[in-house]
Design a protein around this motif. Structure first.
Motif, PDB file in Angstrom:
ATOM      1  N   ALA A   1      -3.307   5.344   6.627  1.00  9.99           N
ATOM      2  CA  ALA A   1      -2.085   6.210   6.491  1.00  9.99           C
ATOM      3  C   ALA A   1      -0.993   6.116   7.620  1.00  9.99           C
ATOM      4  O   ALA A   1       0.271   5.837   7.257  1.00  9.99           O
TER       5      ALA A   1
ATOM      6  N   HIS B   1      -2.942   0.665  -4.071  1.00 17.32           N
ATOM      7  CA  HIS B   1      -3.975   1.626  -3.409  1.00 17.32           C
ATOM      8  C   HIS B   1      -4.888   0.464  -2.520  1.00 17.32           C
ATOM      9  O   HIS B   1      -5.314  -0.235  -2.696  1.00 17.32           O
TER      10      HIS B   1
ATOM     11  N   TYR C   1       0.390   2.199   6.991  1.00 12.49           N
ATOM     12  CA  TYR C   1       1.074   1.835   5.819  1.00 12.49           C
ATOM     13  C   TYR C   1       2.143   3.152   5.581  1.00 12.49           C
ATOM     14  O   TYR C   1       2.727   2.937   4.171  1.00 12.49           O
ATOM     15  N   LYS C   2       2.152   4.092   6.233  1.00 13.06           N
ATOM     16  CA  LYS C   2       3.043   5.138   6.060  1.00 13.06           C
ATOM     17  C   LYS C   2       2.680   5.832   4.752  1.00 13.06           C
ATOM     18  O   LYS C   2       3.677   6.166   4.101  1.00 13.06           O
ATOM     19  N   VAL C   3       1.545   6.134   4.281  1.00 14.08           N
ATOM     20  CA  VAL C   3       0.968   6.624   3.361  1.00 14.08           C
ATOM     21  C   VAL C   3       0.898   8.049   3.769  1.00 14.08           C
ATOM     22  O   VAL C   3      -0.063   8.619   4.387  1.00 14.08           O
TER      23      VAL C   3
ATOM     24  N   ARG D   1      -1.157  11.511  -0.768  1.00 14.56           N
ATOM     25  CA  ARG D   1      -1.423  10.515  -1.556  1.00 14.56           C
ATOM     26  C   ARG D   1      -2.797   9.856  -1.374  1.00 14.56           C
ATOM     27  O   ARG D   1      -3.293   8.874  -1.577  1.00 14.56           O
TER      28      ARG D   1
ATOM     29  N   ILE E   1       0.933  -1.181  -0.131  1.00 13.78           N
ATOM     30  CA  ILE E   1      -0.020  -0.029  -0.025  1.00 13.78           C
ATOM     31  C   ILE E   1       0.925   1.173  -0.066  1.00 13.78           C
ATOM     32  O   ILE E   1       1.656   1.374   0.984  1.00 13.78           O
ATOM     33  N   ASP E   2       0.472   1.985  -1.080  1.00 15.83           N
ATOM     34  CA  ASP E   2       1.383   3.526  -1.137  1.00 15.83           C
ATOM     35  C   ASP E   2       0.310   4.445  -1.303  1.00 15.83           C
ATOM     36  O   ASP E   2       0.819   5.689  -1.401  1.00 15.83           O
ATOM     37  N   HIS E   3      -0.857   4.319  -1.656  1.00 18.22           N
ATOM     38  CA  HIS E   3      -1.932   5.174  -2.029  1.00 18.22           C
ATOM     39  C   HIS E   3      -3.279   4.701  -1.085  1.00 18.22           C
ATOM     40  O   HIS E   3      -3.395   3.780  -0.866  1.00 18.22           O
TER      41      HIS E   3
END
Length: 204
Positions: free
Chosen positions: A157, A127, A160-162, A166, A56-58
């Motif tokens: 957030a 996502h 997952y350190k998003v 984003r 996960i990055d978004h």
């Protein structure tokens, strides 16, 4: 309450930063514990062999895109959506990782470790997909839904350190009205970004 504490409260109020409150901010891991599991709503787990693993990055917001009348059973809806997604669309599971109902309850759907699916052109790999029930081209999201979106986005957030920048809507990646004009305005005007940022600060 001591004189010193009363004075601190008065100064805070005059500075317009709010009164002294003893209300405890719920930890984000408590939000996660309230999420209704797939087993609890009567679904079956995603088959990992049929979906792509991802990181996960978004965080991306969707709406159901259909009417969801008051009194409709969200658990029955999820079971129907899971069956349709697999049998009709040939997907591994419900395309979203989480679904939020009219009362602000959050339901787990597709395994968060597996990429979602979409009827549009963007690739949702990476996502975290959130669906809110209702058609927000026609109706307004209610306060419970908005609060649940903030809580869930903040949880994701943090976990997952998003970065907050984003956090977007489906229409930011594809030709679609999703998540509907009445929900998208809360992304467009910065409401979700601001409230998620504030929630993350309070959780520390």
């Amino acid at each position: 309450m001591s004189i010193r504490t009363r004075l601190a409260c008065a100064i805070a109020a005059l500075a317009l930063i709010g009164g002294c409150s003893t209300t405890r901010v719920e930890p984000l891991d408590s939000v996660e514990k309230r999420i209704v599991t797939v087993a609890e709503w009567g679904g079956t787990p995603t088959d990992p062999a049929k979906a792509r693993p991802h990181t996960i990055d978004h965080i991306t917001l969707h709406h159901q895109g259909e009417s969801f009348p008051a009194g409709k059973d969200p658990r029955a809806y999820l079971r129907t959506l899971q069956g349709w997604s697999r049998a009709t669309k040939g997907w591994a599971d419900i395309p979203y990782h989480y679904v939020i109902d009219l009362d602000g309850n959050i339901y787990a759907a597709r395994d968060i470790g597996l990429a979602g699916d979409t009827n549009t052109s963007y690739d949702p790999k990476g996502h975290a997909l959130i669906e809110v029930v209702g058609n927000f081209e026609e109706v307004q999201p209610n306060a419970k839904q908005l609060d649940a979106v903030v809580e869930l986005m903040a949880l994701l957030a943090d976990k997952y350190k998003v970065p907050v920048d984003r956090i977007h809507g489906h229409k930011d990646y594809a030709e679609t009205a999703c998540p509907g004009v009445n929900m998208y305005r809360y992304l467009e005007n910065g409401y979700f970004h601001q409230r998620v940022s504030e929630r993350l600060k309070r959780a520390k």
